[in-house]
Enzyme design. Structure first.
Site, PDB file in Angstrom:
ATOM      1  CB  SER A 144      -2.857  -0.665 -10.544  1.00  0.00           C
ATOM      2  OG  SER A 144      -3.898   0.118  -9.822  1.00  0.00           O
ATOM      3  CE1 TYR A 160       0.487   3.071  -9.228  1.00  0.00           C
ATOM      4  CE2 TYR A 160      -1.890   3.174  -9.623  1.00  0.00           C
ATOM      5  CZ  TYR A 160      -0.789   2.286  -8.933  1.00  0.00           C
ATOM      6  OH  TYR A 160      -0.730   1.194  -8.362  1.00  0.00           O
TER       7      TYR A 160
HETATM    8  N1  LIG Z   1      -1.431  -0.764  -2.016  1.00  0.00           N
HETATM    9  C1  LIG Z   1      -2.245  -0.634  -2.926  1.00  0.00           C
HETATM   10  O1  LIG Z   1      -3.595  -0.572  -2.658  1.00  0.00           O
HETATM   11  C2  LIG Z   1      -2.113  -1.222  -4.120  1.00  0.00           C
HETATM   12  C3  LIG Z   1      -3.270  -1.286  -5.287  1.00  0.00           C
HETATM   13  C4  LIG Z   1      -2.781  -1.652  -6.467  1.00  0.00           C
HETATM   14  C5  LIG Z   1      -1.372  -1.771  -6.855  1.00  0.00           C
HETATM   15  N2  LIG Z   1      -0.510  -1.564  -6.201  1.00  0.00           N
HETATM   16  C6  LIG Z   1       0.986  -1.715  -6.391  1.00  0.00           C
HETATM   17  O2  LIG Z   1       1.460  -2.754  -5.679  1.00  0.00           O
HETATM   18  C7  LIG Z   1       2.888  -2.509  -5.556  1.00  0.00           C
HETATM   19  C8  LIG Z   1       3.356  -2.529  -4.121  1.00  0.00           C
HETATM   20  O3  LIG Z   1       2.500  -1.193  -3.387  1.00  0.00           O
HETATM   21  P1  LIG Z   1       2.719  -1.030  -2.058  1.00  0.00           P
HETATM   22  O4  LIG Z   1       1.236  -0.817  -1.353  1.00  0.00           O
HETATM   23  O5  LIG Z   1       3.378  -2.129  -1.253  1.00  0.00           O
HETATM   24  O6  LIG Z   1       3.670   0.065  -1.932  1.00  0.00           O
HETATM   25  P2  LIG Z   1       4.687   0.765  -1.005  1.00  0.00           P
HETATM   26  O7  LIG Z   1       4.938   2.167  -1.482  1.00  0.00           O
HETATM   27  O8  LIG Z   1       4.493   0.359   0.478  1.00  0.00           O
HETATM   28  O9  LIG Z   1       5.865  -0.111  -1.559  1.00  0.00           O
HETATM   29  C9  LIG Z   1       6.738  -0.198  -2.818  1.00  0.00           C
HETATM   30  C10 LIG Z   1       8.196  -0.207  -2.787  1.00  0.00           C
HETATM   31  O10 LIG Z   1       8.787  -0.218  -3.706  1.00  0.00           O
HETATM   32  C11 LIG Z   1      10.079   0.648  -3.679  1.00  0.00           C
HETATM   33  N3  LIG Z   1      10.393   1.588  -4.807  1.00  0.00           N
HETATM   34  C12 LIG Z   1       9.459   2.227  -5.426  1.00  0.00           C
HETATM   35  N4  LIG Z   1      10.604   3.109  -6.395  1.00  0.00           N
HETATM   36  C13 LIG Z   1      11.458   2.345  -6.359  1.00  0.00           C
HETATM   37  C14 LIG Z   1      12.687   2.534  -7.376  1.00  0.00           C
HETATM   38  N5  LIG Z   1      12.996   3.427  -8.319  1.00  0.00           N
HETATM   39  N6  LIG Z   1      13.757   1.479  -7.193  1.00  0.00           N
HETATM   40  C15 LIG Z   1      13.622   0.536  -6.268  1.00  0.00           C
HETATM   41  N7  LIG Z   1      12.561   0.335  -5.361  1.00  0.00           N
HETATM   42  C16 LIG Z   1      11.543   1.448  -5.536  1.00  0.00           C
HETATM   43  C17 LIG Z   1       9.661   1.635  -2.577  1.00  0.00           C
HETATM   44  O11 LIG Z   1      11.048   1.839  -1.799  1.00  0.00           O
HETATM   45  C18 LIG Z   1       9.014   0.464  -1.701  1.00  0.00           C
HETATM   46  O12 LIG Z   1       9.438  -0.222  -0.843  1.00  0.00           O
HETATM   47  C19 LIG Z   1       3.041  -1.012  -6.547  1.00  0.00           C
HETATM   48  O13 LIG Z   1       3.823  -1.521  -7.809  1.00  0.00           O
HETATM   49  C20 LIG Z   1       1.733  -0.431  -6.398  1.00  0.00           C
HETATM   50  O14 LIG Z   1       1.689   0.412  -7.563  1.00  0.00           O
HETATM   51  C21 LIG Z   1      -0.819  -1.416  -4.862  1.00  0.00           C
END
Ligand SMILES: NC(=O)c1ccc[n+]([C@@H]2O[C@H](COP(=O)([O-])OP(=O)(O)OC[C@H]3O[C@@H](n4cnc5c(N)ncnc54)[C@H](O)[C@@H]3O)[C@@H](O)[C@H]2O)c1
Length: 252
Positions: A144, A160
């Protein structure tokens, strides 16, 4: 790029049931990859695997808590058996902003480390021996921009940002360790993405967010998936240890 650039490749994707993971899974399957989805959300993962299966790809879903070392070993073994091996690993599971630092409980801190960093360690360690045996592999981590900028776009992001900074360190150090074995390890560092969660922003919040981003654009999940696709493609064979910001210039 050849639209079937990943024909015959086998992808293991964590967090595939999530907002970004779903777009990544569809993009890689459309490029010809078979896909194993590992996610805590077993039902969401199964629904997506069924959708990908309908397009002619081999797709399997394994419900698993990635913070549980033994469960991860079993889930990776199941995915490897189903696909016949893993060529590409994308660690996308994670997320969660919890509390102001001074008020954070030990449990909140540990949970953030486990979800965002330990999960990457457990899955990557389980997948790596097969890649080493085949002397080929692509590992792609989703960090991130919080790991780089300290999370100026969001508040209460210390745990985070710390965990994602760990992912950055893991990416660089592992890239060096496995470089001679035909395995590349890279990470992307997304800024705020236009995922459904952002629909809750008030107009004022959205304006304040965009004001901090030089391009004035949120990230598009499809652009993120396309970037990962390039990093997984043969064209990226000599790119390793890179942390690529996808943030509209926010971290400049
Ligand atoms: N959406 C954003 O703006 C953004 C920005 C920067 C980084 N990210 C990173 O991108 C990745 C995906 O983000 P997203 O927006 O799709 O989030 P999201 O919450 O929609 O999806 C995350 C997924 O990870 C799974 N998960 C979480 N903890 C888990 C565990 N202990 N075991 C198994 N599965 C688990 C959840 O069930 C979910 O399906 C994450 O790592 C997030 O930190 C997202």
């Amino acid at each position: 790029m050849n639209p079937q650039v990943l024909a015959g490749a086998r992808l293991l994707l964590t967090g595939g049931a999530g907002a970004l993971g779903t777009v990544i899974a569809r993009t890689f399957a459309a490029a010809g990859a078979d896909v194993a989805i590992l996610d805590l959300d077993a039902q969401g993962a199964a629904t997506l695997a069924s959708e990908l299966g309908d397009t002619g790809r081999l797709a399997v879903a394994v419900g698993v808590d990635l913070t549980d070392h033994d469960a991860v070993r079993a889930a990776v073994a199941e995915a490897e058996a189903a696909l016949g091996g893993i060529d590409i690993l994308i660690n996308a599971a994670g997320g969660g902003i919890v509390a102001p630092f001074a008020e954070m409980t030990d449990e909140q801190w540990r949970t953030q480390m486990a979800r965002n960093l330990d999960s990457v360690f457990h899955v990557t360690r389980a997948v790596l021996p097969g890649m080493i045996d085949r002397r080929h592999g692509r590992i792609l981590n989703i960090a991130s921009i919080a790991a780089v900028s300290g999370g100026r776009l969001v508040r209460n992001a210390v745990a985070y940002a710390t965990a994602k900074a760990g992912v950055v360190g893991l990416t660089k150090a592992l890239a060096i360790e496995v470089a001679e074995q035909g395995i590349t390890v890279n990470a992307i560092a997304p800024g705020a993405q236009a995922t459904p969660g952002r629909d809750r922003d008030t107009p004022e919040r959205r304006e304040a967010l965009l004001a901090q981003i030089p391009t004035r654009l949120l990230g598009e999940p499809q652009h993120l998936a396309d970037t990962l696709l390039f990093l997984a493609s043969p064209s990226a064979v000599n790119i390793t240890g890179v942390i690529l910001p996808l943030d509209g210039g926010h971290s400049i």
